[in-house]
Design a protein around this motif. Structure first.
Motif, PDB file in Angstrom:
ATOM      1  N   THR A 119      37.791  39.213  45.121  1.00  0.00           N
ATOM      2  CA  THR A 119      38.617  38.712  44.020  1.00  0.00           C
ATOM      3  C   THR A 119      38.201  39.340  42.693  1.00  0.00           C
ATOM      4  OG1 THR A 119      37.226  36.761  43.601  1.00  0.00           O
ATOM      5  CG2 THR A 119      38.983  36.526  45.224  1.00  0.00           C
ATOM      6  N   GLU A 122      39.813  42.946  42.939  1.00  0.00           N
ATOM      7  CA  GLU A 122      41.275  42.934  42.895  1.00  0.00           C
ATOM      8  C   GLU A 122      41.808  42.575  41.512  1.00  0.00           C
ATOM      9  OE1 GLU A 122      42.640  40.383  46.022  1.00  0.00           O
ATOM     10  OE2 GLU A 122      41.726  41.628  47.586  1.00  0.00           O
ATOM     11  N   ALA A 123      41.176  41.624  40.855  1.00  0.00           N
ATOM     12  CA  ALA A 123      41.656  41.216  39.527  1.00  0.00           C
ATOM     13  C   ALA A 123      41.536  42.366  38.528  1.00  0.00           C
ATOM     14  CB  ALA A 123      40.885  39.995  39.036  1.00  0.00           C
ATOM     15  N   GLN A 293      44.000  33.255  36.959  1.00  0.00           N
ATOM     16  CA  GLN A 293      44.057  33.667  38.363  1.00  0.00           C
ATOM     17  C   GLN A 293      43.984  32.433  39.275  1.00  0.00           C
ATOM     18  OE1 GLN A 293      44.461  37.293  39.235  1.00  0.00           O
ATOM     19  NE2 GLN A 293      45.257  36.655  37.250  1.00  0.00           N
ATOM     20  N   SER A 296      42.864  33.086  43.520  1.00  0.00           N
ATOM     21  CA  SER A 296      41.673  33.901  43.753  1.00  0.00           C
ATOM     22  C   SER A 296      40.492  33.101  44.295  1.00  0.00           C
ATOM     23  CB  SER A 296      41.260  34.589  42.440  1.00  0.00           C
ATOM     24  OG  SER A 296      42.224  35.545  42.052  1.00  0.00           O
TER      25      SER A 296
END
Length: 500
Positions: A119, A122-123, A293, A296
């Motif tokens: 996470t 990806e963020a 987010q 996540s």
């Protein structure tokens, strides 16, 4: 002619934007799924058994079983994880510990698991892809990119690797960006920050840098050293530099200074990463705030900052938050943090989708007299006082002066100016006016003659730099608190290099 990489980034960005829009349009449902998954996955951990996770069906159940904790209160569990025990806070063992500087107990070890690590990556990736999707700009992916970060050298503790978060993340740069990444591994491993920045300047000064990222105060040092060596603006050294990515602090106090160092405006993306999770990123250039987010592996709770220190403060989820209220953010995650207070305060700028700004730290405020002035308020005051002027500020912090030699107490602003105000009295009045308009408690104390208006103390050039060096926190992810409720920082700055 764009490269294949630049061309392919656009359809990929469109795909990612579609996926983000899907969960962002169903925020409460998304968070409920995250919540149920967290409870289900951790039922058989030591923490889950201690807190009756097998009986938790709803958020109300969770609140009754799991109290809010900070690191000190979670530490007995963390110490068992650090000692090598399994299934304590999360299934199995973490794959990393992010080591951070604790304020009360030395080093803090924040677990990162195989579920939480992706996470973070990806963020950061999605923040750039959302920028490509919105603007259509993708040529920059062909240029060189730099992230001013901690050393990627990791230690090991009972079979688990540990290091600074930025050093851990450095091991996860996608293969398609490896050739673009700077600086070299050898340079990135230099521990002394000033030596490291000098080496980065040498490596990058003749490269086609298109993305530069890091905490603004440390990027500023890099820019100043580049200019000193090349004798021209950063934007002239790097003609294709058009994207600045930052996190950790509010950019606004630095914006005017950066535009002067660069010589032109560049687009920017704000991130909200922490060792405990990657919480938000700026998804729109023209919107205030960062997209929270929600998908996540992080379940969010919020407590109004004004009530946080009460015996039983009210805990709420995103369903009940309001725009503009100062909240302490509480998280439960796939890394095994449960109802965990990370110490940050945030405010929502939008509820559709949910966007936030970081307003400060729950421990970083001034309330020596009941005024409860927060970081966002002093930053906004400085922004308003310097707007449409030639005033440039390198760094600042604010502390209460409770026992002045004469007269009423006041807030003391320590400011390192790049370009000083021509009319200091007018500058102070603007700061004061902005602060009073934002904070009614502060206004009441001024009008009630409990406090007198703020005072400015000039800090010599490199004064904050020298202060951070003196406490062993130069560079990396370290930053100056915008304000303190005591005189520890103020007295140290006075002692080191203050000029009246």
């Amino acid at each position: 002619m764009p490269s294949v990489k630049a061309a392919l980034s656009k359809p990929f960005a469109k795909y990612v934007a579609k996926r983000i829009k899907k969960w962002a349009s169903k925020p409460i449902e998304t968070q409920e799924k995250v919540f149920q998954n967290l409870i289900s996955e951790a039922k058989h951990t030591v923490f889950g058994k201690d807190h009756n996770f097998n009986e938790i069906k709803t958020y109300e159940d969770f609140k009754s079983q799991v109290p809010i904790r900070d690191y000190e209160e979670l530490k007995p569990y963390v110490e068992r994880v650090v000692a090598g025990e399994e299934n304590i806070l999360w299934r199995g063992k973490p794959i990393y510990f992010a080591k951070t500087s604790g304020t009360t107990s030395g080093a803090k070890y924040i677990p990162i698991t195989k579920e939480s690590m992706p996470t973070h990556v990806e963020a950061a990736r999605n923040a750039i892809l959302m920028y490509i999707y919105e603007t259509g700009h993708s040529k920059f992916v062909d240029g060189k990119m730099i992230f001013l970060q901690g050393s990627p050298i990791l230690e090991e503790k009972n079979g688990i690797k540990l290091g600074r978060l930025s050093g851990i993340v450095a091991h996860y740069v996608p293969k398609y960006l490896q050739k673009n990444r700077m600086p070299s591994l050898d340079t990135n491993c230099i521990e002394d920050w000033e030596t490291k920045v000098d080496a980065i300047v040498e490596e990058t000064i003749n490269e086609d840098m298109t993305i530069i990222s890091g905490i603004p105060s440390w990027v500023q040092m890099y820019f100043e050293k580049l200019i000193e060596k090349a004798d021209k603006k950063v934007g002239d050294i790097f003609n294709n530099f058009n994207l600045f990515i930052f996190g950790g602090v509010n950019y606004e106090p630095y914006r005017a200074k950066f535009e002067n160092l660069i010589g032109r405006k560049v687009d920017s993306i704000e991130l909200y990463p922490a060792s405990e999770g990657f919480f938000a990123f700026q998804d729109k250039q023209d919107e205030k705030g960062m997209l929270l987010q929600l998908n996540s592996g992080i379940f969010y709770e919020f407590v109004e900052a004004d009530h946080f220190f009460e015996a039983h403060p009210k805990r709420i989820t995103i369903k009940d938050v309001k725009v503009g209220v100062n909240y302490v953010m509480i998280i439960s995650t796939t890394a095994g943090l449960w109802a965990y207070n990370i110490g940050d305060t945030i405010q929502f700028t939008s509820l559709s989708p949910y966007r936030v700004i970081v307003s400060g730290r729950i421990k970083h405020f001034i309330s020596a007299f009941g005024e409860h002035v927060i970081g966002k308020e002093v930053e906004q005051a400085l922004k308003e006082a310097t707007e449409n002027t030639s005033i440039a500020v390198n760094e600042f912090t604010v502390a209460p002066q409770i026992n002045p030699e004469k007269g009423l107490p006041y807030h003391e602003w320590f400011i390192e100016f790049e370009k000083e105000p021509e009319n200091e009295l007018e500058f102070i009045q603007k700061l004061e006016q902005s602060l009073q308009s934002q904070n009614s408690y502060y206004l009441d104390l001024i009008e009630g003659k409990v406090l007198k208006p703020l005072r400015i103390t000039r800090v010599k050039k490199d004064g904050f730099h020298n202060y951070m060096k003196s406490i062993g926190k130069l560079g990396g992810q370290n930053k100056i608190p915008r304000l303190s409720n005591d005189r520890k920082i103020a007295d140290k700055i006075h002692e080191l290099q203050l000029t009246k």
